[in-house]
Motif scaffolding. Structure first.
Motif, PDB file in Angstrom:
ATOM      1  N   LEU A  78      11.978  42.047  26.726  1.00 18.44           N
ATOM      2  CA  LEU A  78      13.359  42.161  25.800  1.00 18.44           C
ATOM      3  C   LEU A  78      13.109  43.294  24.815  1.00 18.44           C
ATOM      4  O   LEU A  78      12.000  43.592  24.410  1.00 18.44           O
ATOM      5  N   ARG A  79      14.227  43.648  24.287  1.00 17.19           N
ATOM      6  CA  ARG A  79      14.273  44.554  23.197  1.00 17.19           C
ATOM      7  C   ARG A  79      14.430  43.889  21.785  1.00 17.19           C
ATOM      8  O   ARG A  79      15.567  43.044  21.945  1.00 17.19           O
ATOM      9  N   ILE A  80      13.533  43.687  21.128  1.00 19.31           N
ATOM     10  CA  ILE A  80      13.613  42.855  20.123  1.00 19.31           C
ATOM     11  C   ILE A  80      13.401  43.556  18.663  1.00 19.31           C
ATOM     12  O   ILE A  80      12.261  44.510  18.578  1.00 19.31           O
ATOM     13  N   LEU A  81      14.398  43.240  17.443  1.00 19.36           N
ATOM     14  CA  LEU A  81      13.983  43.747  16.343  1.00 19.36           C
ATOM     15  C   LEU A  81      13.494  42.789  15.520  1.00 19.36           C
ATOM     16  O   LEU A  81      13.765  41.560  15.508  1.00 19.36           O
ATOM     17  N   VAL A  82      12.262  43.220  14.878  1.00 18.97           N
ATOM     18  CA  VAL A  82      11.580  42.366  13.738  1.00 18.97           C
ATOM     19  C   VAL A  82      11.916  42.947  12.306  1.00 18.97           C
ATOM     20  O   VAL A  82      11.318  43.874  12.203  1.00 18.97           O
ATOM     21  N   THR A  83      12.511  42.039  11.574  1.00 20.26           N
ATOM     22  CA  THR A  83      12.384  42.560  10.098  1.00 20.26           C
ATOM     23  C   THR A  83      11.321  41.900   9.241  1.00 20.26           C
ATOM     24  O   THR A  83      10.815  41.091   9.990  1.00 20.26           O
ATOM     25  N   GLY A  84      10.904  42.622   8.263  1.00 22.76           N
ATOM     26  CA  GLY A  84       9.678  42.133   7.591  1.00 22.76           C
ATOM     27  C   GLY A  84       8.312  42.289   8.328  1.00 22.76           C
ATOM     28  O   GLY A  84       7.362  41.577   8.369  1.00 22.76           O
ATOM     29  N   ALA A  85       8.553  43.451   9.461  1.00 21.17           N
ATOM     30  CA  ALA A  85       7.215  43.312  10.474  1.00 21.17           C
ATOM     31  C   ALA A  85       6.130  43.640   9.692  1.00 21.17           C
ATOM     32  O   ALA A  85       4.958  43.678  10.661  1.00 21.17           O
ATOM     33  N   ALA A  86       5.984  44.259   8.567  1.00 19.42           N
ATOM     34  CA  ALA A  86       4.487  44.589   8.114  1.00 19.42           C
ATOM     35  C   ALA A  86       4.045  43.443   7.216  1.00 19.42           C
ATOM     36  O   ALA A  86       3.125  43.586   6.792  1.00 19.42           O
ATOM     37  N   GLY A  87       4.644  42.251   7.155  1.00 21.38           N
ATOM     38  CA  GLY A  87       4.501  41.042   6.323  1.00 21.38           C
ATOM     39  C   GLY A  87       3.525  40.316   6.989  1.00 21.38           C
ATOM     40  O   GLY A  87       3.051  40.742   8.020  1.00 21.38           O
ATOM     41  N   LEU A  88       2.931  39.426   6.262  1.00 19.67           N
ATOM     42  CA  LEU A  88       1.660  38.602   6.824  1.00 19.67           C
ATOM     43  C   LEU A  88       2.153  37.886   8.172  1.00 19.67           C
ATOM     44  O   LEU A  88       1.702  38.053   9.134  1.00 19.67           O
ATOM     45  N   VAL A  89       3.395  37.117   7.869  1.00 16.31           N
ATOM     46  CA  VAL A  89       3.921  36.604   9.467  1.00 16.31           C
ATOM     47  C   VAL A  89       4.483  37.560  10.266  1.00 16.31           C
ATOM     48  O   VAL A  89       4.231  37.524  11.592  1.00 16.31           O
ATOM     49  N   GLY A  90       5.350  38.726   9.736  1.00 20.97           N
ATOM     50  CA  GLY A  90       5.944  39.587  10.499  1.00 20.97           C
ATOM     51  C   GLY A  90       5.086  40.418  11.456  1.00 20.97           C
ATOM     52  O   GLY A  90       5.128  40.605  12.663  1.00 20.97           O
ATOM     53  N   ALA A  91       3.678  40.818  10.943  1.00 17.73           N
ATOM     54  CA  ALA A  91       2.920  41.529  11.804  1.00 17.73           C
ATOM     55  C   ALA A  91       2.287  40.769  12.732  1.00 17.73           C
ATOM     56  O   ALA A  91       1.928  41.371  13.978  1.00 17.73           O
ATOM     57  N   GLU A  92       2.104  39.244  12.674  1.00 17.04           N
ATOM     58  CA  GLU A  92       1.474  38.840  13.611  1.00 17.04           C
ATOM     59  C   GLU A  92       2.364  38.520  14.787  1.00 17.04           C
ATOM     60  O   GLU A  92       2.214  38.350  15.820  1.00 17.04           O
ATOM     61  N   VAL A  93       3.971  38.329  14.381  1.00 16.19           N
ATOM     62  CA  VAL A  93       4.821  38.147  15.213  1.00 16.19           C
ATOM     63  C   VAL A  93       5.049  39.086  16.015  1.00 16.19           C
ATOM     64  O   VAL A  93       5.087  39.234  17.404  1.00 16.19           O
ATOM     65  N   THR A  94       4.847  40.476  15.448  1.00 17.74           N
ATOM     66  CA  THR A  94       5.209  41.788  16.074  1.00 17.74           C
ATOM     67  C   THR A  94       4.021  42.027  17.282  1.00 17.74           C
ATOM     68  O   THR A  94       4.227  42.237  18.359  1.00 17.74           O
ATOM     69  N   ALA A  95       2.675  41.556  16.822  1.00 16.12           N
ATOM     70  CA  ALA A  95       1.787  42.047  17.687  1.00 16.12           C
ATOM     71  C   ALA A  95       1.818  40.829  18.684  1.00 16.12           C
ATOM     72  O   ALA A  95       1.634  41.452  20.144  1.00 16.12           O
TER      73      ALA A  95
END
Ligand code: NAP
Length: 384
Positions: A5-22
């Protein structure tokens, strides 16, 4: 494996965002990470995300079109995305109201606009504390129960979630994940950012703050960051089943009595005393403790008198992943890591002799380690 899927993650460098992005990138999705001031995608354990796995876009959710160039925005809105995961927010406490409004409320409105423009499913990351100061069992289906919100952060997250509900009524497809208080990894206790509850933990165990207004029956809800990221990732993958629903990503409630009992197991620690608010008098505190109280403790005070528990029936029925069942054991894991990393563990003698430190945690501070080595990770008495 699910289709890519093509997914945009906002706050991707944050504590939660980085783990979700990974997690999303590791599952083979094409992830676009919206970054803001801090462009570094670093996982909770300090590992940088592999370059190439993710495309970074610099943006600002407070701005129309998320601050993106018009052509980029148009491309995303015109079929360029299969999901949006909205993690961006101001999570520090004690900032001016207009900052929460701009980032948490207006920012969510701008993300909803993109979701609406492109017909893109939205996973909104809220907070379980939109329940405000309600006591008792809090259901995932509840939002506006006439509750009093404890601070501007909670108020803004409540209003953001209200916008998401309204947008759902207008045809935007959304699911909401509500974490409680996000802390370190379930197994290792590792945490990238020592913020919020960690600051209180340090001030109290170092003996800088010896008494707090609170009730021993009050409950904290601490949830590991890896569990939160797993729930958000699964809701994103299985959006068709999750759409229209809200999921609590929470831990087991921990009473302040249980919390104090665990602190007492650690020889280097001062154990704070919780005093009923009616008999707590800030003016009678020693000068330095009063200053910590006014600058930091007041921001978190309401969390020491709430007696809520978060019902997570939706989450439990949706995923087989379970949060830690024993809140005291999990707290020990967190504390052991804080001692190993040197974040906690200064002896009270050091603290008494030390002058006021310039890095003393203030509102919203992300406190770095204090430079002192661990004073010991051996607990008194009880095993796990
Ligand atoms: N941490 C918790 O205890 C907790 C508990 C419950 C719910 N939540 C929710 O979980 C989500 C993620 O929280 P978190 O702990 O990962 O927070 P975090 O570590 O503070 O990360 C927040 C992210 O939002 C970004 N951001 C801030 N302002 C922005 C703007 N104007 N435009 C674009 N991005 C912006 C930040 O980027 P910069 O740093 O570069 O500005 C940062 O990457 C939030 O919605 C939060 O409300 C967190």
């Amino acid at each position: 494996m699910t289709d890519s899927l093509r997914i945009l993650v906002t706050g991707a460098a944050g504590l939660v965002g980085a783990e979700v992005t990974a997690r999303l990138a590791a599952a083979g999705h094409r992830v676009t990470a919206l970054v803001h001031r801090n462009p570094a995608l670093v996982r909770n354990d300090g590992t940088p995300l592999e370059t190439g796995a993710v495309t970074c876009l610099s943006g600002d959710v407070t701005k129309p079109r998320l601050g993106l160039p018009e052509a980029t925005y148009r491309e995303l809105a015109a079929g360029g995305l299969d999901r949006i995961v909205h993690c961006a927010a101001i999570t520090d406490f004690g900032l001016p109201d207009e900052i929460y409004q701009a980032v948490n409320v207006d920012g969510t409105a701008h993300v909803i606009e993109l979701a609406r423009a492109g017909g893109i499913p939205l996973v909104h990351v809220g907070t379980a504390y939109v329940c405000g100061e309600r006591d008792g069992s809090i259901a995932e289906t509840e939002l506006d129960e006439g509750q009093r919100l404890a601070n501007a952060y909670e108020d803004s997250k409540f209003r953001a979630e209200t916008l998401v509900h309204k947008a759902q009524g207008d045809g935007v497809r959304a699911a909401i994940v509500r974490p409680s208080i996000v802390v370190g990894d379930e197994r290792t206790g590792v945490v990238r950012d020592y913020k919020n509850i960690y600051v209180v933990l340090r001030l109290t165990t170092e003996g800088r703050v010896r008494s707090l207004p609170g009730q021993y029956e009050a409950r904290l809800d601490l949830v590991p960051v890896d569990y939160v990221a797993d729930v958000i990732t699964e809701v994103t993958h299985r959006f068709e089943e999750a759409a229209g629903r809200t999921f609590h990503a929470v831990g087991a409630p921990l009473t302040l009595r249980d919390f104090s009992d665990v602190l007492a197991e650690y020889p280097p620690f001062q154990v704070p005393r919780f005093v009923p608010a009616t008999s707590f008098d800030v003016a009678r505190l020693p000068r330095r403790e009063r200053s910590y109280h006014e600058r930091v403790i007041t921001l978190y005070e309401s969390y020491f008198r709430r007696r809520m528990s978060f019902d997570d029936a939706h989450t439990a029925g949706f995923t087989t992943r379970r949060a830690p069942g024993n809140a005291q054991d999990f707290l020990r894991v967190l504390i052991d890591h804080c001692l190993e990393s040197g974040y906690l563990g200064r002896s009270p003698a050091d603290v008494t002799e030390a002058p006021d430190r310039p890095d003393a945690p203030g509102p919203g501070a992300t406190s770095a380690g204090n430079g002192a080595g661990p004073a010991g990770s051996v607990r008194n008495g009880a095993g796990r």
